[in-house]
Structures are given as C-alpha cells and as structure tokens.
Design a protein around this motif. Sequence first.
Motif, short mmCIF file in Angstrom:
data_model
loop_
_atom_site.label_atom_id
_atom_site.label_comp_id
_atom_site.label_asym_id
_atom_site.label_seq_id
_atom_site.Cartn_x
_atom_site.Cartn_y
_atom_site.Cartn_z
N GLY A 100 0.79 -1.22 0.00
CA GLY A 100 0.00 0.00 0.00
C GLY A 100 0.82 1.26 0.00
N ILE A 101 2.13 1.15 -0.20
CA ILE A 101 2.99 2.33 -0.25
C ILE A 101 2.71 3.06 -1.56
CG2 ILE A 101 5.37 3.14 -0.30
CD1 ILE A 101 6.12 0.55 1.22
N PRO A 102 2.35 4.34 -1.49
CA PRO A 102 2.02 5.05 -2.72
C PRO A 102 3.24 5.20 -3.64
CG PRO A 102 1.66 6.44 -0.77
CD PRO A 102 2.17 5.14 -0.30
N GLY A 103 2.99 5.07 -4.93
CA GLY A 103 4.05 5.24 -5.92
C GLY A 103 4.96 4.04 -6.07
N ARG A 104 4.65 2.97 -5.40
CA ARG A 104 5.50 1.78 -5.46
C ARG A 104 4.73 0.64 -6.12
NH1 ARG A 104 10.02 -0.21 -1.72
NH2 ARG A 104 10.15 -2.34 -2.43
N ARG A 105 5.43 -0.15 -6.91
CA ARG A 105 4.78 -1.32 -7.53
C ARG A 105 4.30 -2.27 -6.45
NH1 ARG A 105 9.74 -2.67 -11.44
NH2 ARG A 105 10.17 -0.53 -11.95
N GLN A 106 3.17 -2.86 -6.68
CA GLN A 106 2.57 -3.72 -5.67
C GLN A 106 2.45 -5.15 -6.17
OE1 GLN A 106 1.62 -2.39 -2.47
NE2 GLN A 106 2.89 -0.78 -3.35
N MET A 107 2.84 -6.07 -5.33
CA MET A 107 2.68 -7.49 -5.62
C MET A 107 1.36 -7.94 -4.99
SD MET A 107 5.47 -10.43 -4.77
CE MET A 107 4.86 -11.60 -3.58
N PRO A 108 0.58 -8.74 -5.70
CA PRO A 108 -0.68 -9.19 -5.10
C PRO A 108 -0.42 -10.17 -3.96
CG PRO A 108 -0.37 -10.18 -7.26
CD PRO A 108 0.76 -9.22 -7.07
N ASN A 109 -1.38 -10.28 -3.08
CA ASN A 109 -1.29 -11.27 -2.01
C ASN A 109 -1.90 -12.57 -2.54
OD1 ASN A 109 -1.59 -12.87 0.32
ND2 ASN A 109 -1.59 -11.04 1.58
N PHE A 110 -1.10 -13.61 -2.56
CA PHE A 110 -1.55 -14.89 -3.11
C PHE A 110 -2.18 -15.78 -2.05
CE2 PHE A 110 1.74 -13.48 -6.08
CZ PHE A 110 1.00 -13.49 -7.25
N HIS A 111 -2.19 -15.34 -0.80
CA HIS A 111 -2.79 -16.09 0.31
C HIS A 111 -2.21 -17.51 0.37
CE1 HIS A 111 -5.49 -12.74 0.82
NE2 HIS A 111 -5.80 -12.82 -0.46
N LEU A 112 -0.90 -17.60 0.38
CA LEU A 112 -0.22 -18.90 0.43
C LEU A 112 -0.22 -19.42 1.86
CD1 LEU A 112 2.84 -18.11 -1.85
CD2 LEU A 112 0.72 -19.23 -2.50
N THR A 113 -0.35 -20.72 2.00
CA THR A 113 -0.25 -21.35 3.31
C THR A 113 1.22 -21.39 3.74
OG1 THR A 113 0.06 -23.58 2.43
CG2 THR A 113 -2.22 -22.82 2.75
N GLN A 114 1.45 -21.72 5.00
CA GLN A 114 2.83 -21.81 5.49
C GLN A 114 3.61 -22.89 4.74
OE1 GLN A 114 3.95 -19.48 7.66
NE2 GLN A 114 5.96 -20.27 7.18
N LYS A 115 2.98 -24.00 4.44
CA LYS A 115 3.62 -25.08 3.68
C LYS A 115 3.99 -24.61 2.28
CE LYS A 115 4.40 -29.54 2.45
NZ LYS A 115 5.43 -29.41 1.45
N GLN A 116 3.07 -23.88 1.63
CA GLN A 116 3.36 -23.35 0.30
C GLN A 116 4.50 -22.35 0.34
OE1 GLN A 116 -0.65 -22.00 -0.51
NE2 GLN A 116 -0.86 -23.52 -2.15
N LEU A 117 4.53 -21.50 1.36
CA LEU A 117 5.64 -20.55 1.50
C LEU A 117 6.97 -21.29 1.70
CD1 LEU A 117 4.09 -17.79 3.79
CD2 LEU A 117 4.97 -17.49 1.47
N ASP A 118 6.94 -22.33 2.54
CA ASP A 118 8.17 -23.11 2.76
C ASP A 118 8.65 -23.74 1.46
OD1 ASP A 118 8.11 -22.47 5.45
OD2 ASP A 118 7.12 -24.35 6.04
N ASP A 119 7.74 -24.31 0.69
CA ASP A 119 8.11 -24.95 -0.58
C ASP A 119 8.64 -23.91 -1.57
OD1 ASP A 119 7.32 -27.35 0.48
OD2 ASP A 119 5.40 -27.42 -0.59
N LEU A 120 8.00 -22.75 -1.63
CA LEU A 120 8.45 -21.70 -2.53
C LEU A 120 9.85 -21.22 -2.15
CD1 LEU A 120 7.80 -19.87 -4.92
CD2 LEU A 120 6.67 -18.31 -3.32
N VAL A 121 10.10 -21.07 -0.86
CA VAL A 121 11.42 -20.65 -0.39
C VAL A 121 12.47 -21.73 -0.71
CG1 VAL A 121 12.80 -20.19 1.68
CG2 VAL A 121 10.62 -19.02 1.33
#
Length: 141
Positions: A100-121
């Motif tokens: 929500g920082i004005p003037g900055r590109r924004q990445m959407p929130n993908f609502h990933l679970t903790q397991k999905q975040l771990d796998d992505l990392v």
Amino acid sequence: MQQVFTKAMARNIFLGGSVFFLAIYVALSIDTWHRIPERDHADKLTPAVLQGKYIFDTNNCIGCHTVNGEGAYFAPELGNVYKRRGPAFIKAWIQAQPTGIPGRRQMPNFHLTQKQLDDLVLYLQWLSNIDTNNWPPNIQG
C-alpha cells in the motif's frame, strides 16, 4: 590477381563462412550440453522444491519477475533472492503484500499457506545454487 569481385566469389565466401560458423555453433552447443549436468544440480531436486516450482508457475511469478535474466523486468530478479534476502524476509515480504505504499509497484497477495511458503522458499534456495556462470553480475540482480 583478379580485380573483379564475382558472384561466384561472393557465393563461396558466403557458403564458406556459413559452414565455418555453423561448425562453431554445433561445437559450442555440444560443449554446453555436456556442462549442464555439472552446473544445474538437478540431483538436489526434492518433492518440496518441485512443489515450490509448481507454486511459482501457477501464480505466474515470471510474469513480473526474472529468473537468471529470463522473464519480465517489472519486479526484482529471483534467481539470487535467497542469497540477497534470506528465507525469513522472503516469507514475510510475500505475506505483507500489497504494502500500500504510494508510488511503489505492488505485488498481489496470493494467500499462500505456510507449507506453500516453505516450498516456494526451498525452490528459490535451489535456484540460488545453480551455477549461472556469475549471472547476474551483481548480487542486486
């Protein structure tokens, strides 16, 4: 010595040069294919890394980010983000989007679970260990 440049001479130079550079291309391609197994560390692919790649692909991360110079140039390079930022930052950043920082590109929130975040990392960690022959040239990507 002949003073006129004939069509036959031009054809021979063209064909000779084409054959020469085709031979160089084939030799370099063969060399590359022989070096890939020692550089890509595919033997370190785990089911979690593959799941992270699946998450990366299904959320079209490459549509904004680059990986080793390939992809869109809208958002930062991800081929070395694990080395630049570390796992805790990556997870926190993904969960905090959009900022929500004005003037900055924004990445959407993908609502990933903790397991999905771990796998992505884990996938991003695997990417950071590929021998890319020093690409990108600096750690910032």
